[in-house]
Design a protein around this motif. Sequence first.
Motif, short mmCIF file in Angstrom:
data_model
loop_
_atom_site.label_atom_id
_atom_site.label_comp_id
_atom_site.label_asym_id
_atom_site.label_seq_id
_atom_site.Cartn_x
_atom_site.Cartn_y
_atom_site.Cartn_z
N GLY A 164 19.57 53.18 21.15
CA GLY A 164 20.39 54.19 21.81
C GLY A 164 19.68 55.50 22.06
N ALA A 165 20.38 56.38 22.76
CA ALA A 165 19.95 57.76 23.02
C ALA A 165 21.18 58.53 23.45
CB ALA A 165 18.85 57.83 24.07
N SER A 166 21.07 59.85 23.50
CA SER A 166 22.23 60.68 23.82
C SER A 166 22.70 60.47 25.26
CB SER A 166 21.89 62.16 23.60
OG SER A 166 20.79 62.54 24.40
N GLU A 167 21.81 60.02 26.13
CA GLU A 167 22.16 59.75 27.53
C GLU A 167 21.55 58.41 27.93
OE1 GLU A 167 20.95 62.91 30.13
OE2 GLU A 167 21.22 64.42 28.56
N ALA A 168 22.25 57.69 28.81
CA ALA A 168 21.74 56.40 29.29
C ALA A 168 20.41 56.57 30.01
CB ALA A 168 22.76 55.74 30.21
N ALA A 169 20.20 57.73 30.64
CA ALA A 169 18.96 57.97 31.37
C ALA A 169 17.75 58.01 30.45
CB ALA A 169 19.05 59.28 32.15
N LYS A 170 17.98 58.23 29.15
CA LYS A 170 16.88 58.40 28.21
C LYS A 170 16.53 57.13 27.45
CE LYS A 170 18.05 63.29 27.42
NZ LYS A 170 18.41 64.31 26.41
N CYS A 236 8.15 51.56 14.73
CA CYS A 236 9.48 51.88 15.28
C CYS A 236 9.30 52.22 16.76
CB CYS A 236 10.09 53.05 14.53
SG CYS A 236 11.66 53.65 15.23
N ILE A 237 9.90 51.41 17.63
CA ILE A 237 9.86 51.65 19.07
C ILE A 237 11.19 52.28 19.46
CG2 ILE A 237 9.53 50.62 21.35
CD1 ILE A 237 8.07 48.31 20.01
N SER A 238 11.14 53.46 20.05
CA SER A 238 12.38 54.21 20.22
C SER A 238 12.29 55.21 21.36
CB SER A 238 12.68 54.98 18.92
OG SER A 238 13.80 55.83 19.07
N PRO A 239 13.40 55.42 22.07
CA PRO A 239 13.47 56.59 22.96
C PRO A 239 13.57 57.86 22.14
CG PRO A 239 15.59 55.47 22.89
CD PRO A 239 14.64 54.63 22.08
N ASP A 240 13.68 59.00 22.82
CA ASP A 240 13.79 60.29 22.13
C ASP A 240 15.21 60.42 21.59
OD1 ASP A 240 13.96 62.95 21.37
OD2 ASP A 240 12.62 63.62 22.94
N THR A 241 15.38 60.15 20.30
CA THR A 241 16.71 60.14 19.70
C THR A 241 16.60 60.45 18.21
OG1 THR A 241 18.74 58.84 19.52
CG2 THR A 241 16.67 57.67 19.20
N GLY A 242 17.75 60.68 17.57
CA GLY A 242 17.76 61.06 16.18
C GLY A 242 17.02 60.12 15.24
N PRO A 243 17.30 58.80 15.28
CA PRO A 243 16.57 57.88 14.40
C PRO A 243 15.06 57.88 14.61
CG PRO A 243 18.56 56.85 15.21
CD PRO A 243 18.42 58.13 15.96
N MET A 244 14.59 58.18 15.83
CA MET A 244 13.15 58.30 16.03
C MET A 244 12.59 59.46 15.22
SD MET A 244 10.92 59.56 19.28
CE MET A 244 11.19 61.25 18.73
N HIS A 245 13.28 60.60 15.25
CA HIS A 245 12.82 61.75 14.47
C HIS A 245 12.91 61.47 12.97
CE1 HIS A 245 12.21 64.27 17.96
NE2 HIS A 245 13.43 64.01 18.38
N LEU A 246 13.91 60.68 12.58
CA LEU A 246 14.01 60.31 11.18
C LEU A 246 12.82 59.44 10.77
CD1 LEU A 246 15.55 60.19 8.52
CD2 LEU A 246 16.86 58.26 9.44
#
Length: 474
Positions: A164-170, A236-246
């Motif tokens: 996930g991410a805060s916006e679908a575009a991300k 960890c493969i991730s968009p720019d989102t909270g769990p990525m920063h974690l």
Amino acid sequence: MSADPLLVLQLQRMGDLILTFPLLLALKKRWPGHPLWVAAEPQFFQELMPLAPEVVFFPPSHCPALARGTYTVVINLSGRSSAATCLADATAAFKLGPAASPGGLHVHGYWQLYRTALTQNNHHNAFHWSDLYRLDLAPTVRPGQAGYMLPVGAKSGRVALVLGASEAAKRPDALFWARLAHRLAAAGFMPVFLGGPAESALGREVARLARLPQANLCGRLPLGEVAAVLRGVDLCISPDTGPMHLADWLGVPVLNLSMGPVHARETGPTAPGQWVLRAAMSCVGCWQCRRSKLYCKLAFTPAAVARAALAILEDPRGNRPLSRSGPLPGLSLCRTGRDALGLYRLEALEDQAARTSPSCRVFLEDFWQAVFLFLYDSSLRPLARQRLTALQNAFPALAQRLDAGLAGLCARCAAAFRHQTMPADFWRGEVPLLRLFAGHTHMFLQNADFSPQGWQTTLERLTALRALFSSGAE
């Protein structure tokens, strides 16, 4: 008598709160023995408390009571009016960030004003937000690494996909994630799908498409257990989102898929040695896309991401990731690091063809970074000259246009000073080369209520900047 507390107001999302952790460590180091208080959203801080620096958290509803306190430092990192009012009303020797005032907002702090001026105008910004949060704490620029652990994989054969991410575009869609998971599984790695309750349906769909029902953990784990899962993966493969920063904070290797209206130099993974994959486009990192399609998102394919991920997994030290992954058409693979000042760096790992025709954007970002550093700390003038010389050598015609544009900006500021007027869209009328500096100048004058001292400082800064172009190499 106990020491006055230090108060930080961070009422944004989970990722923003995690990016505040280096600031909290810096505050504890500079003012040891002072209680450290943080106002944040309970839905984020309650589960982050075991993983965060040792502080006392308060919910936003406590802001009116906090505003009546006396502090050594109050820092507002939030855009909410309640936080601005709290900063304005609190008693403190040192205040940073936007504060409510009778005429609107007044921003305390050179770097906090710089960060505020990035709104809708962040093209050519090279400062990471986690650095900007703490640069005002000292008159010299050396923020350091501030507690981040170097990334080390668990050697478990598992790879986390944060959906996930805060916006679908991300973020990628379900089919993209499923195809990526299938490629990773075919290479012998076990995908694990992570996300919160908002990603429950997405997780089920990805698991169905990938035919990996056992991989889906979206919406099933509290954040503490998500952290435990992250600690047990190789990547960890991730968009720019909270769990990525974690994951980044925990020392988990990260491959950030930086797509949509996000700027990796501002909010990418911060620990040295992390990975960022983004579109090789001049408009990448915008504040808000104004094109007909999200071309930066369309540049990503499951095959290219899988090649990059498998190359990183095969060679975690990243000695030759591009030679191992093969070509990544339309994409740029980058590595995070720190420069000699301790500031965040994002180094593109380009192939030979790219090195023979480098992008001017990196040179412009580095130049403007050095300019704002020099205007804050005059001892860094040689760095600004060095970055300007690099720009002049690589793109002489562009450097000449920049010099001419600055001359024009000086003339327009002088005219505005004589007439004591500046139109609301002043900075938007500047060419893109100058818009970052023009926007900051405009907001600085607004913040100074267009006072004589504000104008004097503005003209002094313009004069110092023009002098960089007229002086010889140092």
